[in-house]
Structures are given as structure tokens and as C-alpha cells.
Scaffold this motif. Structure first.
Motif, PDB file in Angstrom:
ATOM      1  N   VAL A 135      27.493 -21.703 -64.636  1.00 53.35           N
ATOM      2  CA  VAL A 135      28.123 -20.449 -65.049  1.00 53.35           C
ATOM      3  C   VAL A 135      29.510 -20.710 -65.622  1.00 53.35           C
ATOM      4  CG1 VAL A 135      29.009 -18.225 -64.237  1.00 53.35           C
ATOM      5  CG2 VAL A 135      26.815 -19.085 -63.390  1.00 53.35           C
ATOM      6  N   ASN A 136      30.250 -21.629 -65.031  1.00 53.51           N
ATOM      7  CA  ASN A 136      31.611 -21.924 -65.478  1.00 53.51           C
ATOM      8  C   ASN A 136      31.655 -22.847 -66.686  1.00 53.51           C
ATOM      9  OD1 ASN A 136      32.862 -20.398 -63.427  1.00 53.51           O
ATOM     10  ND2 ASN A 136      32.596 -22.073 -61.969  1.00 53.51           N
ATOM     11  N   ASP A 137      30.501 -23.363 -67.081  1.00 46.49           N
ATOM     12  CA  ASP A 137      30.420 -24.274 -68.224  1.00 46.49           C
ATOM     13  C   ASP A 137      30.149 -23.455 -69.487  1.00 46.49           C
ATOM     14  OD1 ASP A 137      29.915 -26.171 -70.118  1.00 46.49           O
ATOM     15  OD2 ASP A 137      28.251 -27.123 -69.071  1.00 46.49           O
ATOM     16  N   ASP A 138      31.154 -23.355 -70.375  1.00 44.79           N
ATOM     17  CA  ASP A 138      30.994 -22.545 -71.590  1.00 44.79           C
ATOM     18  C   ASP A 138      29.910 -23.075 -72.519  1.00 44.79           C
ATOM     19  OD1 ASP A 138      32.969 -20.933 -70.689  1.00 44.79           O
ATOM     20  OD2 ASP A 138      34.515 -21.598 -72.085  1.00 44.79           O
ATOM     21  N   GLY A 139      29.465 -24.296 -72.300  1.00 44.31           N
ATOM     22  CA  GLY A 139      28.428 -24.863 -73.160  1.00 44.31           C
ATOM     23  C   GLY A 139      27.021 -24.684 -72.618  1.00 44.31           C
ATOM     24  N   HIS A 140      26.895 -23.980 -71.487  1.00 44.27           N
ATOM     25  CA  HIS A 140      25.572 -23.828 -70.879  1.00 44.27           C
ATOM     26  C   HIS A 140      24.911 -22.526 -71.330  1.00 44.27           C
ATOM     27  CE1 HIS A 140      22.596 -25.073 -67.926  1.00 44.27           C
ATOM     28  NE2 HIS A 140      22.418 -23.794 -67.671  1.00 44.27           N
ATOM     29  N   TRP A 141      23.567 -22.557 -71.421  1.00 44.85           N
ATOM     30  CA  TRP A 141      22.797 -21.387 -71.837  1.00 44.85           C
ATOM     31  C   TRP A 141      21.697 -21.121 -70.817  1.00 44.85           C
ATOM     32  CZ3 TRP A 141      23.540 -18.661 -76.592  1.00 44.85           C
ATOM     33  CH2 TRP A 141      24.576 -19.170 -77.382  1.00 44.85           C
ATOM     34  N   PHE A 142      21.379 -19.842 -70.635  1.00 47.26           N
ATOM     35  CA  PHE A 142      20.361 -19.443 -69.670  1.00 47.26           C
ATOM     36  C   PHE A 142      19.171 -18.790 -70.373  1.00 47.26           C
ATOM     37  CE2 PHE A 142      24.307 -19.229 -67.064  1.00 47.26           C
ATOM     38  CZ  PHE A 142      23.956 -20.191 -66.127  1.00 47.26           C
ATOM     39  N   THR A 143      18.055 -18.788 -69.691  1.00 46.52           N
ATOM     40  CA  THR A 143      16.828 -18.201 -70.237  1.00 46.52           C
ATOM     41  C   THR A 143      16.781 -16.707 -69.964  1.00 46.52           C
ATOM     42  OG1 THR A 143      15.562 -18.542 -68.211  1.00 46.52           O
ATOM     43  CG2 THR A 143      15.643 -20.380 -69.778  1.00 46.52           C
ATOM     44  N   GLN A 144      15.842 -16.031 -70.636  1.00 49.58           N
ATOM     45  CA  GLN A 144      15.643 -14.602 -70.398  1.00 49.58           C
ATOM     46  C   GLN A 144      15.248 -14.353 -68.946  1.00 49.58           C
ATOM     47  OE1 GLN A 144      15.892 -11.927 -72.826  1.00 49.58           O
ATOM     48  NE2 GLN A 144      15.862 -10.762 -70.914  1.00 49.58           N
ATOM     49  N   THR A 145      14.400 -15.232 -68.410  1.00 49.05           N
ATOM     50  CA  THR A 145      13.963 -15.078 -67.015  1.00 49.05           C
ATOM     51  C   THR A 145      15.137 -15.165 -66.050  1.00 49.05           C
ATOM     52  OG1 THR A 145      11.796 -16.009 -67.535  1.00 49.05           O
ATOM     53  CG2 THR A 145      12.464 -16.014 -65.221  1.00 49.05           C
ATOM     54  N   GLN A 146      16.028 -16.122 -66.269  1.00 47.51           N
ATOM     55  CA  GLN A 146      17.186 -16.261 -65.391  1.00 47.51           C
ATOM     56  C   GLN A 146      18.094 -15.035 -65.469  1.00 47.51           C
ATOM     57  OE1 GLN A 146      18.280 -20.231 -67.045  1.00 47.51           O
ATOM     58  NE2 GLN A 146      18.502 -20.833 -64.889  1.00 47.51           N
ATOM     59  N   ILE A 147      18.312 -14.524 -66.681  1.00 38.98           N
ATOM     60  CA  ILE A 147      19.152 -13.337 -66.860  1.00 38.98           C
ATOM     61  C   ILE A 147      18.520 -12.133 -66.161  1.00 38.98           C
ATOM     62  CG2 ILE A 147      20.070 -11.711 -68.557  1.00 38.98           C
ATOM     63  CD1 ILE A 147      21.574 -14.303 -68.582  1.00 38.98           C
ATOM     64  N   ASP A 148      17.203 -11.981 -66.318  1.00 38.03           N
ATOM     65  CA  ASP A 148      16.498 -10.851 -65.682  1.00 38.03           C
ATOM     66  C   ASP A 148      16.606 -10.917 -64.166  1.00 38.03           C
ATOM     67  OD1 ASP A 148      15.771  -9.948 -68.152  1.00 38.03           O
ATOM     68  OD2 ASP A 148      13.738 -10.762 -68.096  1.00 38.03           O
ATOM     69  N   ARG A 149      16.414 -12.119 -63.612  1.00 31.69           N
ATOM     70  CA  ARG A 149      16.466 -12.266 -62.156  1.00 31.69           C
ATOM     71  C   ARG A 149      17.894 -12.025 -61.646  1.00 31.69           C
ATOM     72  NH1 ARG A 149      12.162 -14.598 -59.613  1.00 31.69           N
ATOM     73  NH2 ARG A 149      13.462 -15.593 -58.031  1.00 31.69           N
ATOM     74  N   PHE A 150      18.883 -12.431 -62.414  1.00 33.10           N
ATOM     75  CA  PHE A 150      20.275 -12.166 -62.042  1.00 33.10           C
ATOM     76  C   PHE A 150      20.506 -10.655 -61.974  1.00 33.10           C
ATOM     77  CE2 PHE A 150      24.701 -11.296 -62.856  1.00 33.10           C
ATOM     78  CZ  PHE A 150      25.374 -12.271 -62.156  1.00 33.10           C
ATOM     79  N   TYR A 151      20.051  -9.923 -62.995  1.00 29.44           N
ATOM     80  CA  TYR A 151      20.237  -8.474 -63.035  1.00 29.44           C
ATOM     81  C   TYR A 151      19.491  -7.788 -61.883  1.00 29.44           C
ATOM     82  CZ  TYR A 151      19.614  -3.642 -64.519  1.00 29.44           C
ATOM     83  OH  TYR A 151      19.577  -2.268 -64.553  1.00 29.44           O
ATOM     84  N   GLU A 152      18.247  -8.200 -61.660  1.00 25.26           N
ATOM     85  CA  GLU A 152      17.438  -7.576 -60.605  1.00 25.26           C
ATOM     86  C   GLU A 152      18.105  -7.710 -59.236  1.00 25.26           C
ATOM     87  OE1 GLU A 152      13.809  -9.657 -61.003  1.00 25.26           O
ATOM     88  OE2 GLU A 152      13.252  -8.689 -62.890  1.00 25.26           O
ATOM     89  N   LYS A 153      18.602  -8.924 -58.938  1.00 26.86           N
ATOM     90  CA  LYS A 153      19.233  -9.144 -57.638  1.00 26.86           C
ATOM     91  C   LYS A 153      20.552  -8.387 -57.536  1.00 26.86           C
ATOM     92  CE  LYS A 153      18.701 -11.224 -53.667  1.00 26.86           C
ATOM     93  NZ  LYS A 153      17.518 -10.932 -52.830  1.00 26.86           N
ATOM     94  N   THR A 154      21.266  -8.295 -58.656  1.00 29.84           N
ATOM     95  CA  THR A 154      22.538  -7.569 -58.667  1.00 29.84           C
ATOM     96  C   THR A 154      22.321  -6.086 -58.361  1.00 29.84           C
ATOM     97  OG1 THR A 154      23.519  -9.098 -60.268  1.00 29.84           O
ATOM     98  CG2 THR A 154      24.533  -6.938 -60.076  1.00 29.84           C
ATOM     99  N   VAL A 155      21.315  -5.493 -59.000  1.00 26.94           N
ATOM    100  CA  VAL A 155      21.007  -4.082 -58.750  1.00 26.94           C
ATOM    101  C   VAL A 155      20.571  -3.884 -57.305  1.00 26.94           C
ATOM    102  CG1 VAL A 155      19.430  -2.190 -59.324  1.00 26.94           C
ATOM    103  CG2 VAL A 155      20.427  -3.583 -61.142  1.00 26.94           C
ATOM    104  N   GLN A 156      19.769  -4.821 -56.800  1.00 25.63           N
ATOM    105  CA  GLN A 156      19.286  -4.714 -55.414  1.00 25.63           C
ATOM    106  C   GLN A 156      20.444  -4.733 -54.425  1.00 25.63           C
ATOM    107  OE1 GLN A 156      16.977  -8.068 -54.111  1.00 25.63           O
ATOM    108  NE2 GLN A 156      16.277  -7.063 -52.258  1.00 25.63           N
ATOM    109  N   LEU A 157      21.428  -5.606 -54.631  1.00 25.18           N
ATOM    110  CA  LEU A 157      22.526  -5.750 -53.679  1.00 25.18           C
ATOM    111  C   LEU A 157      23.588  -4.671 -53.853  1.00 25.18           C
ATOM    112  CD1 LEU A 157      23.002  -9.638 -53.625  1.00 25.18           C
ATOM    113  CD2 LEU A 157      21.761  -8.202 -52.001  1.00 25.18           C
ATOM    114  N   THR A 158      23.801  -4.191 -55.082  1.00 27.46           N
ATOM    115  CA  THR A 158      24.841  -3.178 -55.322  1.00 27.46           C
ATOM    116  C   THR A 158      24.288  -1.759 -55.268  1.00 27.46           C
ATOM    117  OG1 THR A 158      24.488  -3.235 -57.730  1.00 27.46           O
ATOM    118  CG2 THR A 158      26.121  -4.764 -56.801  1.00 27.46           C
ATOM    119  N   ARG A 159      22.963  -1.628 -55.446  1.00 28.37           N
ATOM    120  CA  ARG A 159      22.300  -0.316 -55.490  1.00 28.37           C
ATOM    121  C   ARG A 159      22.895   0.570 -56.579  1.00 28.37           C
ATOM    122  NH1 ARG A 159      21.750   1.058 -48.974  1.00 28.37           N
ATOM    123  NH2 ARG A 159      20.613  -0.848 -48.422  1.00 28.37           N
TER     124      ARG A 159
END
Length: 650
Positions: free
Chosen positions: A47-71
Motif C-alpha cells: 500500500v505504501n509503495d507508489d509503484g504497486h498495483w492491485f487487482t479488481q478482486t483485491q479492491i472489491d474485497r477491500f471495499y467489502e470488508k470496509t463496509v462490513q466494519l464501518t457499516r
């Protein structure tokens, strides 16, 4: 990070997640960022590496867990609005807010969007001074989610918000998630916060002038002066407030530009350094054909130019059963011994060592914390890593034409600087170049071995015609190389001399056995036939397509019977007209001939042979070459009384 040969397409730069993480840290301090990252398959250093890229699946799972924990079902838009907050240090804030207004900031979105997403293309069109149209077109095969559209609108809002401190109005007339082919946004904002105070100042100044002019005949002069001074003071205060606000805004803009410039300069230095390393590795590879020389030079370049504590290159052995240490830097003697002694077995199916997995599965590994992969390693591999003090490392397979050849690994022991995806990408590129170089070097070595074996067979075929001369060419070659070393001649020259010495008598293939194997002395006619072998050697060897230094072979091989006094054959060359290589072979040939059994005489004793060599100095053989031959004999303990002859010859 573990990267396999088949991985999902990486579409979203880590800067996107950096904004979300800082937003969560500020708005939801009780939410565990670690749980969200683990669920998404992300590492904090990624995450702290400006040269790193993530997949659609990783982004989706990040969002899903964020919504679950923050409601919070609207968190995507809220996180987007946070994109230009000072504490985010996000790409948008660094690269867009260096402009003086939202119009310019929105206009640069078209190009800057490619730095944060590979999923879609942005087109920005100016409508008027306070509005723009933004069209986002998904790339073929990409399927974004609705929350990403909401997040985009939040980002668009954040840009205007950073300048005007008010949310803009967004008209979302077309949307992919409503069945359209594009997402179209019309963003309209109010004037910046600088305008109201300017209007107030100008308006108050105009009203003040009119009031003071109109009130002059109506009120006493003293009262009028006090009123004028009061209005003037208020006007000055408003002017100072406006100027202060403008200066503050300008300082913020300059600060953004400074940060952006510094980061651009840092990235430029990194890119330049990576380019320099790649160039120097290419240069090293182009200069050498020996695998060990190539790898040794690559290791030296890594140590000189790259900021890693240690590095190692290991290649598979001939039967592909294990990885063997071939080059490295930064290791202590004890660790080098451990690398050489540890068995990185490739033929054990259950092996879980990082080096073995990288080689076998052609995977790259980036690990900043050994504890993160502890459960994935065998006890033996973990013990090895602990014993060498490894904390973080990168391991890349060396591959060429889908074949694994070895591994390239770097690690940090003392340095706490994290390894980044940019490091991994650079090393993977260099590993592929090394792979091609190794493949080419092996091909060259294979051809050289074939060439050497052919030359050896040709030389042996001449010696085999007579059992008394069997091994003559090999002995002359041994002596000639020994002399060349004593004279300090280059390795290339020594290799050329080796070929010329092996073939120096090849012309004898044209001499009849009746003369070549004749018992007793030769007649003048028979001797004349024997002498023709030198010219025949030149004629035969000249038909071979020699290259480089080897073009000298025919002339040197055919001139070993020339004499310094010009009485030799086939051309009667004198002194320095005779090639140095021929003068070297002449000494080795003369010594072996007089110390070996022949049909017409018995072998001469070593001391007698050395005595005869000394007598031939300066008129037949080169004194300097004879001295080098004596030194060679002494170093190899081939003759007992050599030191006496050396003193006499000197």
C-alpha cells in the motif's frame, strides 16, 4: 508479495488505497486496517509503495470488508471527498492542487488519471469558467463496480472543495451501471473563496467613497473627517485580509508544487539509477562469453549501484538436481560457506524453499517481513534464512525461453528501507537479460567444446599414424601454453597458440608412410618431401573460416620450422619476420622431438636436450622463448637442473 506466471490484471495504483487508509485512520480510528488488508490480500508495504498495483478482486474485497466494519454504505463517496485533504498526501493533492483554480485542476485529470487507474480512460472538456464535462470510458473487458463510480464523484467533489470550500454540483447524466456505455459527469462549482472577500473589499471601497462625498456638506467637518478615517481604516483592514488570504492561498499552492517537484526529482533519480544498472549489466554481458565472468561482473555492478545489503546468483547444475552458488556480494565467509554447503535440491518434490519454488514454478517473491511467510516455509529453509540474518528479500527466477536456469536474490540485513515493487520489476528485467546471456554463453561454450574436440581429433589423427609420435601434438601444445604464460601473453593468445600447436604438423597427412615411418636416415629427396608438410599445413588450415585472433593459426602453425638465421622453411623467414607464436611452438616442438623415441634415433636425456636448446639460441631459436621454457620447466619440476641452465642462459 508473490507473483506467479498467471496473475490477475493489476488495474489500480496503491495511491487509491492510501487515501482510503488515511480516511479510515481519521474517521474510524477503531476499525482495524490490518483486518481489511488481510481480507483483501494486501500488505502494508504494498500500500505504501507508489509503484504497486492491485487487482479488481483485491479492491472489491477491500471495499467489502470496509463496509462490513464501518457499516457505512456511502463510504465510497466520502472517501473520494477525502482525496484532497492535507493529511492524505495523495496523488490528486500533490499533482492537481499545484494549480491556481479548479478549472486547471480538472483539466489535468485526463492525463493524471492514468497514474492511478488502468481500468478506464478519462476525457475532460471545459464547458465554461465554472464547469467541466468529464467522460469516463471503461476499457474492454474491465468490469468495475458501482461503488467505484460513487468514489469517482467523491474525488470530483474534493477537487472543487479544495479551492472553494464548498461542494460542487455534479450532474451524472449517463452511467455504465444504468446500462450506458460510458459515465458522463458535469461538474459545476462556485467561485473560489478569494472572490467573495475581494468583492466585499471593492464594494465597501465604492460605497465609502460615495458616502463620504455625499455626506461632506451635511455634517460638521470634524465629524466628517472622523467618519472618513473610520471608513478608510475598515477598507484597509479588508484589503489586508484579502491580501493575507491571497498570500496564504499562494503559499499553499507553492508548497504543493514544491512537494510535487521533490517527489518527481526522487522518482527521476530512481528511474535514472535503474536505467544505469540495466545499461551496465547489458554492457557487462556484452563483453564476456564466459558465464562465470558475466555473473561476477553483474554482482559487482549490483554492489556498486544498488542499495541492497547482499545479493546472490545461483544456477542449476548440469543434471538440474540442485541450485549452486555462482556469484554474490555482501556475504561473510561463513555465510558463503553456508551457501555452498546448503543443499538447494530441485529433485525433491516436497521442497518448500523460496529459492527452489522460485526456480521450479518461475515465480518472483518480495518479502519485507520473514515472519509473514514463516508458515509457508519448511523448517530447514526458515532455519537457513534465520542463520544468514535475512529480514527482507526479493527472489526472481532466471528464465530464458520458458526454461528456468537459476535464481537472482537480494536481501537487506542492516537496512530498514523496505523493498518495493519497483525493485522487483527492475530485478525481474535484469534476471531475464541474465537468462538470455547465460543461454548464449552456454551455446558459445558448447560450440567451443565442439570446435576443440574437432581440433583434438584432427591432431590425434596425425599422431596416430605412427605409434612413436603418438601424443607429440599434445606435448608441444602443453609446452607452448606454458611458455606463453611465462611470457605473460593474454588468454586469447594462449588459446590461439593451443589450436596452432595442436595442428602444427597437420600437413604430414600428405606425406607417405614410407617416408614418415622410415627406419634410419632420410635421403635428400625424402627429406625434401618431409619439409613440404609445413606448406601443406598452411594450405589445409587456410581453408578453415577462422575468426578474430584465430586468423593467425595457419601462418603460425606452418612457420614453426623457420629459423632466426633464415635457414628454415618453408619461406626462409628471419628474426622478427617469424611470428612470436611460431617461435614459441618451435621451442616446444624441438624439445619434444629430441627427447622422444624416433625411428632413426634414441631419445636424448633432459640435461643433454637443455644443453642443445641453449646452443640453438639466437641463430635457430629465440633466446627469450627458451628462457620462458626453462622457467616453465622449473615451476612444474619437470627437470632437476633447470636453475643452472637459467643462470647460464641469462
Amino acid at each position: 508479495m508473490i507473483d506467479g506466471p498467471e496473475s490477475s490484471e493489476k488495474l489500480y495504483n496503491s495511491r487509491n488505497i492510501q487515501v482510503w487508509v488515511r480516511f479510515l485512520e481519521r474517521k474510524y480510528p477503531d476499525v482495524s486496517i490490518g483486518r481489511i488488508l488481510d481480507h483483501a490480500g494486501m500488505k502494508s508495504y504494498e500500500v505504501n509503495d507508489d509503484g504497486h498495483w492491485f487487482t479488481q478482486t483485491q479492491i472489491d474485497r477491500f471495499y467489502e470488508k470496509t463496509v462490513q466494519l464501518t457499516r457505512n454504505l456511502t463510504i465510497a463517496r466520502e472517501a473520494g471527498r477525502f482525496a484532497t485533504a492535507i493529511e492524505t498526501k495523495s496523488l490528486i493533492r500533490r499533482y492537481l492542487l499545484g494549480f491556481l483554480g479548479p478549472q486547471q485542476a480538472y483539466s489535468i485529470l485526463e492525463k493524471s488519471s492514468a497514474l492511478i487507474t488502468r481500468s478506464s480512460v478519462f476525457k475532460v472538456r471545459k464547458i465554461d469558467s465554472h464547469s467541466v464535462e468529464i467522460v469516463v470510458s471503461p476499457l474492454p473487458g474491465i468490469k468495475e463496480k458501482h461503488y467505484q463510480c460513487e468514489n469517482r464523484m467523491g474525488i470530483f467533489e474534493s477537487i472543487a472543495l479544495a479551492f472553494t470550500h464548498r461542494l460542487p454540483k455534479i450532474d451524472h447524466s449517463e452511467c455504465v451501471f444504468r446500462g450506458d456505455t460510458i459515465c458522463r459527469y458535469e461538474v459545476r462549482w462556485e467561485a473560489t473563496s478569494l472572490v467573495p472577500i475581494r468583492k466585499l473589499r471593492y464594494g465597501f471601497a465604492a460605497v465609502s467613497v460615495m458616502f463620504t462625498a455625499g455626506s461632506f456638506p451635511l455634517i460638521p467637518q470634524t465629524g466628517w473627517l472622523l467618519l472618513s478615517l473610520g471608513l478608510l481604516s475598515v477598507n484597509l483592514i479588508l484589503t489586508l485580509l484579502a491580501k493575507n488570504r491571497e498570500r496564504h492561498h499562494m503559499m499553499e499552492t507553492l508548497d504543493e508544487l514544491r512537494q510535487s517537484t521533490e517527489e518527481l526529482a526522487l522518482q527521476t533519480r530512481i528511474n535514472y539509477n535503474n536505467t544505469t544498472v540495466s545499461h551496465e549489466v547489458g554492457e557487462a554481458i556484452s563483453k564476456y562469453t564466459c558465464i562465470d565472468d558475466v555473473l561476477s561482473n553483474v554482482a559487482q555492478i549490483f554492489e556498486k549501484l544498488l542499495n541492497y545489503d547482499r545479493g546472490v546468483i545461483m544456477l542449476a547444475n548440469e543434471d538440474g538436481s540442485r541450485l549452486e552458488f555462482r556469484a554474490g556480494f555482501g556475504y561473510t565467509r561463513d555465510h558463503l560457506s553456508l551457501l555452498n554447503e546448503t543443499g538447494f535440491h530441485l529433485d525433491k518434490k516436497g521442497s518448500k524453499g523460496i529459492f527452489v519454488l522460485s526456480y521450479r514454478e518461475r515465480r518472483s517473491f518480495l518479502v519485507n517481513d520473514l515472519n509473514e511467510i514463516e508458515k509457508d516455509l519448511s523448517a530447514r529453509s526458515l532455519a537457513f534464512a534465520r542463520s544468514t540474518g535475512t529480514r527482507s528479500f526479493i527472489c526472481c527466477p532466471i528464465v530464458c525461453e520458458e526454461e528456468s536456469l537459476g535464481i537472482l536474490a537480494v536481501d537487506n540485513v542492516q537496512s530498514k528501507q523496505p523493498l518495493l515493487s519497483s525493485d522487483l520489476n527492475m530485478l525481474r528485467g535484469i534476471a531475464s537479460v541474465i537468462g538470455m546471456s547465460i543461454k548464449n554463453a552456454r551455446l558459445i561454450e558448447s560450440r567451443e567444446e565442439q570446435f576443440k574436440s574437432i581440433i583434438q581429433v584432427l591432431a590425434s589423427s596425425i599422431d596416430a599414424r605412427d605409434n612413436l609420435t603418438a601424443g607429440h601434438s599434445e606435448k608441444v601444445t602443453q609446452y607452448s601454453i606454458g611458455i606463453s604464460r611465462e611470457l605473460g601473453l593474454s588468454k586469447d593468445f594462449q588459446e590461439m597458440i593451443r589450436i596452432a600447436a595442436l595442428l602444427h604438423d597437420y600437413g604430414k597427412i600428405g606425406v607417405p608412410d614410407s617416408i614418415l615411418k622410415k627406419q634410419g636416415g632420410l635421403t635428400p629427396v625424402e627429406y625434401a618431401v618431409i619439409k613440404t608438410h609445413a606448406a601443406k599445413t598452411h594450405g589445409i588450415l587456410s581453408q578453415i573460416a577462422w575468426d578474430g585472433i584465430y586468423t593467425q593459426v595457419p601462418r603460425i602453425a606452418s612457420s614453426h620450422h623457420e629459423r632466426l638465421d633464415g635457414e628454415g622453411y618453408p619461406k626462409g623467414l628471419k628474426g622478427n619476420e617469424i611470428p612470436l607464436g611460431a617461435r614459441i611452438i618451435a621451442v616446444g616442438d624441438f624439445y619434444d622431438a629430441i627427447t622422444s623415441q624416433r625411428h632413426y634415433r634414441q631419445p636424448m636425456l633432459a640435461d643433454e636436450a637443455l644443453e642443445l636448446l641453449m646452443k640453438e639460441a639466437d641463430h635457430h631459436l629465440d633466446r627469450r622463448v627458451i628462457m620462458a621454457f626453462f622457467m616453465y620447466l622449473q615451476k612444474n619440476n619437470l627437470v632437476q637442473r633447470v636453475p643452472d641452465f637459467i643462470k647460464r642462459l641469462a
